[in-house]
Design a protein around this motif. Structure first.
Motif, short mmCIF file in Angstrom:
data_model
loop_
_atom_site.label_atom_id
_atom_site.label_comp_id
_atom_site.label_asym_id
_atom_site.label_seq_id
_atom_site.Cartn_x
_atom_site.Cartn_y
_atom_site.Cartn_z
N ALA A 4 0.83 -1.20 0.00
CA ALA A 4 0.00 0.00 0.00
C ALA A 4 0.87 1.26 0.00
O ALA A 4 0.56 2.24 -0.70
N ALA A 5 1.95 1.24 0.77
CA ALA A 5 2.84 2.41 0.82
C ALA A 5 3.50 2.64 -0.53
O ALA A 5 3.72 3.80 -0.93
N ARG A 6 3.81 1.56 -1.24
CA ARG A 6 4.40 1.72 -2.59
C ARG A 6 3.42 2.39 -3.54
O ARG A 6 3.79 3.26 -4.34
N PHE A 7 2.16 1.99 -3.45
CA PHE A 7 1.16 2.63 -4.31
C PHE A 7 0.97 4.09 -3.92
O PHE A 7 0.79 4.96 -4.78
N ARG A 8 0.99 4.39 -2.62
CA ARG A 8 0.89 5.78 -2.20
C ARG A 8 2.07 6.60 -2.71
O ARG A 8 1.91 7.76 -3.09
N SER A 9 3.24 6.00 -2.71
CA SER A 9 4.41 6.70 -3.24
C SER A 9 4.26 6.99 -4.73
O SER A 9 4.61 8.07 -5.22
N LEU A 10 3.72 6.01 -5.47
CA LEU A 10 3.48 6.22 -6.90
C LEU A 10 2.48 7.35 -7.12
O LEU A 10 2.68 8.25 -7.95
N GLY A 11 1.38 7.31 -6.37
CA GLY A 11 0.39 8.37 -6.50
C GLY A 11 0.94 9.73 -6.11
O GLY A 11 0.65 10.74 -6.78
N THR A 12 1.73 9.76 -5.06
CA THR A 12 2.35 11.02 -4.63
C THR A 12 3.24 11.58 -5.71
O THR A 12 3.23 12.78 -6.00
N ALA A 13 4.06 10.72 -6.32
CA ALA A 13 4.97 11.17 -7.37
C ALA A 13 4.21 11.75 -8.55
O ALA A 13 4.59 12.79 -9.11
N CYS A 14 3.11 11.11 -8.96
CA CYS A 14 2.33 11.62 -10.09
C CYS A 14 1.73 12.98 -9.77
O CYS A 14 1.73 13.88 -10.62
N ALA A 117 6.47 14.37 -0.76
CA ALA A 117 5.47 15.07 -1.56
C ALA A 117 5.81 16.55 -1.74
O ALA A 117 5.89 17.05 -2.87
N LEU A 118 6.02 17.24 -0.64
CA LEU A 118 6.26 18.68 -0.73
C LEU A 118 7.60 19.01 -1.38
O LEU A 118 7.65 19.89 -2.24
N PRO A 119 8.72 18.36 -1.01
CA PRO A 119 9.97 18.67 -1.71
C PRO A 119 9.87 18.45 -3.22
O PRO A 119 10.34 19.28 -4.00
N LEU A 120 9.24 17.35 -3.64
CA LEU A 120 9.13 17.08 -5.06
C LEU A 120 8.21 18.10 -5.74
O LEU A 120 8.50 18.58 -6.84
N ALA A 121 7.10 18.45 -5.10
CA ALA A 121 6.17 19.41 -5.69
C ALA A 121 6.81 20.78 -5.85
O ALA A 121 6.63 21.45 -6.88
N VAL A 122 7.55 21.22 -4.84
CA VAL A 122 8.23 22.52 -4.93
C VAL A 122 9.29 22.48 -6.03
O VAL A 122 9.41 23.42 -6.84
N ALA A 123 10.05 21.40 -6.10
CA ALA A 123 11.07 21.28 -7.14
C ALA A 123 10.43 21.24 -8.53
O ALA A 123 10.93 21.86 -9.48
N ALA A 124 9.32 20.52 -8.67
CA ALA A 124 8.65 20.42 -9.96
C ALA A 124 8.08 21.78 -10.38
O ALA A 124 8.14 22.14 -11.57
N THR A 125 7.56 22.52 -9.43
CA THR A 125 7.05 23.87 -9.73
C THR A 125 8.17 24.78 -10.19
O THR A 125 8.03 25.51 -11.18
N ALA A 126 9.29 24.74 -9.48
CA ALA A 126 10.44 25.56 -9.87
C ALA A 126 10.95 25.17 -11.26
O ALA A 126 11.21 26.04 -12.11
N ALA A 127 11.11 23.87 -11.49
CA ALA A 127 11.63 23.41 -12.77
C ALA A 127 10.69 23.77 -13.92
O ALA A 127 11.13 24.22 -14.98
N ALA A 395 -1.22 16.12 9.56
CA ALA A 395 0.17 15.64 9.53
C ALA A 395 0.51 15.27 8.11
O ALA A 395 -0.33 15.16 7.24
N GLU A 396 1.80 15.05 7.84
CA GLU A 396 2.24 14.75 6.48
C GLU A 396 1.66 13.45 5.99
O GLU A 396 1.36 13.30 4.82
N THR A 397 1.47 12.47 6.83
CA THR A 397 0.84 11.22 6.43
C THR A 397 -0.09 10.74 7.51
O THR A 397 0.09 11.04 8.69
N GLY A 398 -1.10 10.04 7.10
CA GLY A 398 -1.91 9.26 8.03
C GLY A 398 -3.07 9.93 8.69
O GLY A 398 -3.87 9.27 9.33
N THR A 399 -3.24 11.27 8.54
CA THR A 399 -4.34 11.94 9.20
C THR A 399 -5.34 12.43 8.17
O THR A 399 -4.98 13.14 7.25
N ARG A 400 -6.57 12.08 8.35
CA ARG A 400 -7.61 12.45 7.39
C ARG A 400 -8.06 13.88 7.65
O ARG A 400 -8.36 14.26 8.77
N PRO A 401 -8.17 14.76 6.58
CA PRO A 401 -8.61 16.13 6.80
C PRO A 401 -10.10 16.20 7.09
O PRO A 401 -10.86 15.33 6.72
#
Length: 401
Positions: A4-14, A117-127, A395-401
């Motif tokens: 499940a964590a691997r799928f979440r990582s894939l979704g996060t990356a996309c 998630a956030l480091p990649l998103a910020v980097a992708a926005t900058a790039a 939190a960064e993971t695990g808490t439902r908004p």
């Protein structure tokens, strides 16, 4: 790492890489939002199966959810009188799956994104922003080298996607203590907007700033009232937009907006507005804009009003809703927008400002730009809402908004 964590990582990356992916391929957001939604759905089926139905279905039982479903239902009902049912179903085949993917992502991803998630998103926005700015300044060298079509508007969709994502992503970053990263996201999005030739992006930026500032510094009832008035006017004035602009827009404004083809846009809006006036009750049918000049209502218009109908859409999503779905579609769309404002009324200050800024930007762009049912726009909205809801999560993971 669990499956499940691997799928979440894939979704996060996309999701996080979306700004850069759109800059490289400007119609790719439906694909990657769809992949992200599927990845989070699989993860939820593995680890949260018992709660999944409630997570997905409970919002649909709210007034906002019911109004959105009613609007989508009316879209499908209107295909019954569409003169081009194959075209209508083809448009629905792009729009409805993207809506579903955006909804799944917005429900299942917030609070469950991987730590990168956030480091990649910020980097992708900058790039993405730097790629757009350098490309525009250098005369689109990558497109020339690859033998692609060289046109300055090639970056309009990526820039509009950045515009949607910027404030929710910045809020999510600041909420987690990444204040400089949040400011950087806003700065890079501003760079992309200013480097592009998209007048719609500049208008959306101005509306977003105005909406966010009003939400942040005015009493909340006043901010909600202004937002409601703005959204209500977008719906109510859409059928008469062309006539109003034709009468009151000064010639100097047309000269300044010559690159945006403002005269043609006014004429197009007048033509579609005339079609609405001819048949305001049910519209021509969902997804008919691409062949609107061939519809029965168009044939009843004066010849001079039909000349610009073959453009494909009225460059105003609210007007397109009126033309295709009539008064019921416009009413349901307006109702959903008002209920959306009610839903965000209780947000904490930062989230409230980001939400109103997002709504203002989206409404401003929708009033002057693309067709209503384009998948890349729907996917961008879904990504923006996901980041906003992620910012609301505890939190960064695990808490439902």
């Amino acid at each position: 790492m669990s499956v499940a964590a691997r799928f979440r990582s894939l979704g996060t990356a996309c999701l996080a890489a979306l700004p850069l992916l759109m800059a490289l391929a400007n119609r790719s957001s439906p694909l990657f939002v769809g992949l992200a939604a599927l990845a989070f759905l699989i993860a939820a089926l593995i680890e949260e199966r018992e709660d999944l139905a409630a997570t997905l279905l409970e919002p649909l039982a709210t007034p906002l959810g019911a109004s959105a479903l009613a609007f989508l239902g009316w879209c499908l009902v209107s295909i019954a009188w569409s003169p081009f049912p194959a075209l209508s179903w083809r448009v629905a085949g792009e729009f409805l799956p993207t809506v579903l993917a955006a909804y799944l992502l917005a429900r299942l991803a917030p609070g469950r994104l991987s730590g990168f998630a956030l480091p990649l998103a910020v980097a992708a926005t900058a790039a993405a922003s730097l790629y757009i700015a350098v490309g525009m300044l250098g005369g689109l060298p990558v497109q020339k080298a690859l033998g692609m079509r060289v046109a300055e508007f090639v970056f309009n969709r990526p820039v509009l996607t950045l515009l949607l994502i910027a404030s929710p992503l910045a809020y999510a970053a600041i909420r987690r203590g990444w204040r400089l990263a949040g400011i950087a996201v806003l700065a890079f999005a501003l760079l992309a907007v200013l480097a592009s030739v998209s007048g719609a992006a500049r208008l959306g930026l101005a509306a977003s700033l105005a909406g966010a500032l009003a939400a942040r510094f005015l009493p909340r009832p006043a901010a909600l009232g202004l937002a409601g008035l703005g959204l209500g006017l977008c719906v109510a004035l859409a059928p008469v937009e062309g006539d109003v602009l034709a009468r009151f827009m000064p010639e100097a404004a047309h000269e300044r907006l010559v690159q945006s083809s403002s005269r043609a846009r006014v004429a197009i809006a007048r033509s579609f507005g005339a079609a609405v006036a001819e048949d305001p009750w049910r519209g021509a049918g969902y997804g008919t804009a691409a062949r609107f000049a061939e519809t029965g209502v168009a044939q009843r218009l004066d010849p001079e009003m039909r000349e610009l109908l073959p453009v494909g859409h009225p460059h105003n999503s609210f007007l397109q809703v009126w033309a295709e779905l009539g008064l019921p579609g416009a009413f349901l769309a307006g109702l959903a927008l008002m209920l959306m404002l009610r839903a965000v009324a209780g947000y904490p200050p930062g989230a409230f400002a980001a939400a109103i800024g997002l709504a203002a930007a989206a409404a401003a762009v929708a009033f002057v730009e693309h067709g209503a049912w384009q998948g890349w726009w729907t996917a961008g909205l879904g990504a923006a809402i996901t980041w906003l809801r992620h910012g609301l999560a505890g939190a960064e993971t695990g808490t439902r908004p």
